[in-house]
Write an enzyme that holds these catalytic residues in place. Structure first.
Site, PDB file in Angstrom:
ATOM      1  N   GLU A 162       0.824  -1.231  -0.044  1.00  0.00           N
ATOM      2  CA  GLU A 162      -0.025  -0.043   0.009  1.00  0.00           C
ATOM      3  C   GLU A 162       0.773   1.134   0.023  1.00  0.00           C
ATOM      4  OE1 GLU A 162      -3.185   0.778  -0.426  1.00  0.00           O
ATOM      5  OE2 GLU A 162      -4.041  -1.488  -0.512  1.00  0.00           O
ATOM      6  N   GLU A 165       2.231   1.885  -3.476  1.00  0.00           N
ATOM      7  CA  GLU A 165       1.107   2.113  -4.497  1.00  0.00           C
ATOM      8  C   GLU A 165       0.949   3.594  -4.022  1.00  0.00           C
ATOM      9  OE1 GLU A 165      -1.150  -2.187  -5.071  1.00  0.00           O
ATOM     10  OE2 GLU A 165      -2.025  -0.678  -3.988  1.00  0.00           O
ATOM     11  N   GLU A 166       0.732   4.078  -2.912  1.00  0.00           N
ATOM     12  CA  GLU A 166       0.279   5.293  -2.888  1.00  0.00           C
ATOM     13  C   GLU A 166       1.318   6.323  -2.697  1.00  0.00           C
ATOM     14  OE1 GLU A 166      -2.026   5.761   0.711  1.00  0.00           O
ATOM     15  OE2 GLU A 166      -3.597   4.305   0.077  1.00  0.00           O
TER      16      GLU A 166
END
Length: 277
Positions: A162, A165-166
């Site tokens: 995460e 990705e962010e």
């Protein structure tokens, strides 16, 4: 009339009754296996006969997994007393309880699992983001990167994914700091959110344009002093835990690679137990 001969004929007829292909589980249950297209009327007749036979055999729960190609069998199955248990992108699972008692079938998954990542650099700064959608859209609140754990994914791997990705930041998993449970969160399901500490191995932010409005490194105290954080008890608790961890006043739960008693598959036990060297 030869009763012995008649009895054998009846036995042979029972043995050759045409039934649905199925296997039995360790709990007295039946798992129906349908792989090819089937006429609804033929299916209904076979289902009725099969349930009758399984009832005589003392079976209990019946599991019927229907792929997208077999969706025509859902309606006749429901008419025979089956109900929905759960659905996935490629199939729907229906169940039936044979005994005339309250069923003891295990329920569908009751929780959604998420992660919130506390990424702390050597300057005492943490990685924070502002989201383009959801409840925080346009609020100006800086928050920890969060996301949902995917099927078959470890909590530690999800937290790392995460953040990448962010914000485009590479990290190493350190430990679970805390977790929060809430209810009626997502389509009536409960929610488990694991707050994970990660160590960054890269520092140049490349935000995810589709979901993230902004991302930056921020002093952890500045993050904790945001009005929204201070006004919401669960966020305030998490912020205080993060500060305590930064100051080496808190010990979280590190992953211990192990296996369960019923499977040889590798899994993680999260604990602050210190193994002897």
């Amino acid at each position: 009339m030869n009763m012995e001969h008649s009895s054998k004929d009846l036995e042979n007829k029972v043995e050759h009754v045409e039934m649905l292909d199925a296997s039995f589980d360790a709990f007295g249950g039946v798992i129906i296996n349908i792989k090819n297209d089937m006429d609804e009327n033929v299916f209904t007749a076979l289902l009725q006969t099969s349930i009758s036979q399984w009832k005589q055999q003392g079976k209990k729960g019946v599991w019927l997994k229907l792929s997208l190609e077999l969706v025509n069998l859902v309606k006749p199955a429901v008419k025979e007393g089956f109900w929905y248990h759960h659905a996935e992108p490629t199939y729907v699972m229906l169940v039936y309880w044979i005994p005339e008692t309250n069923h003891t079938l295990p329920p569908n998954a009751s929780h959604r699992v998420g992660v919130a990542s506390f990424v702390l650099n050597d300057k005492g700064e943490i990685l924070v983001v502002q989201e383009k959608s959801g409840v925080f859209k346009g609020s100006g609140v800086w928050k920890l990167p969060t996301g949902t754990v995917e099927e078959g994914e470890d909590i530690s791997v999800a937290a790392i994914r995460e953040v990448k990705e962010e914000a485009g930041i590479d990290t190493e998993f350190v430990e679970v700091l805390a977790f929060r449970q809430s209810h009626k969160s997502f389509f009536s399901k409960s929610d488990l959110m694991f707050v994970c500490m990660l160590k960054p191995t890269s520092f140049d932010i490349e935000k995810q344009d589709s979901e993230i409005e902004a991302a930056q490194w921020m002093p952890v105290e500045e993050y904790a002093n945001q009005p929204f954080i201070k006004d919401h008890k669960s966020f305030d608790y998490i912020a205080k835990i993060c500060i305590a961890k930064k100051d080496d006043k808190y010990v979280g739960f590190s992953p211990l690679l192990t296996t369960s008693a019923t499977s040889a598959k590798k899994s993680y036990l999260y604990s602050n137990y210190q193994l002897e060297q």
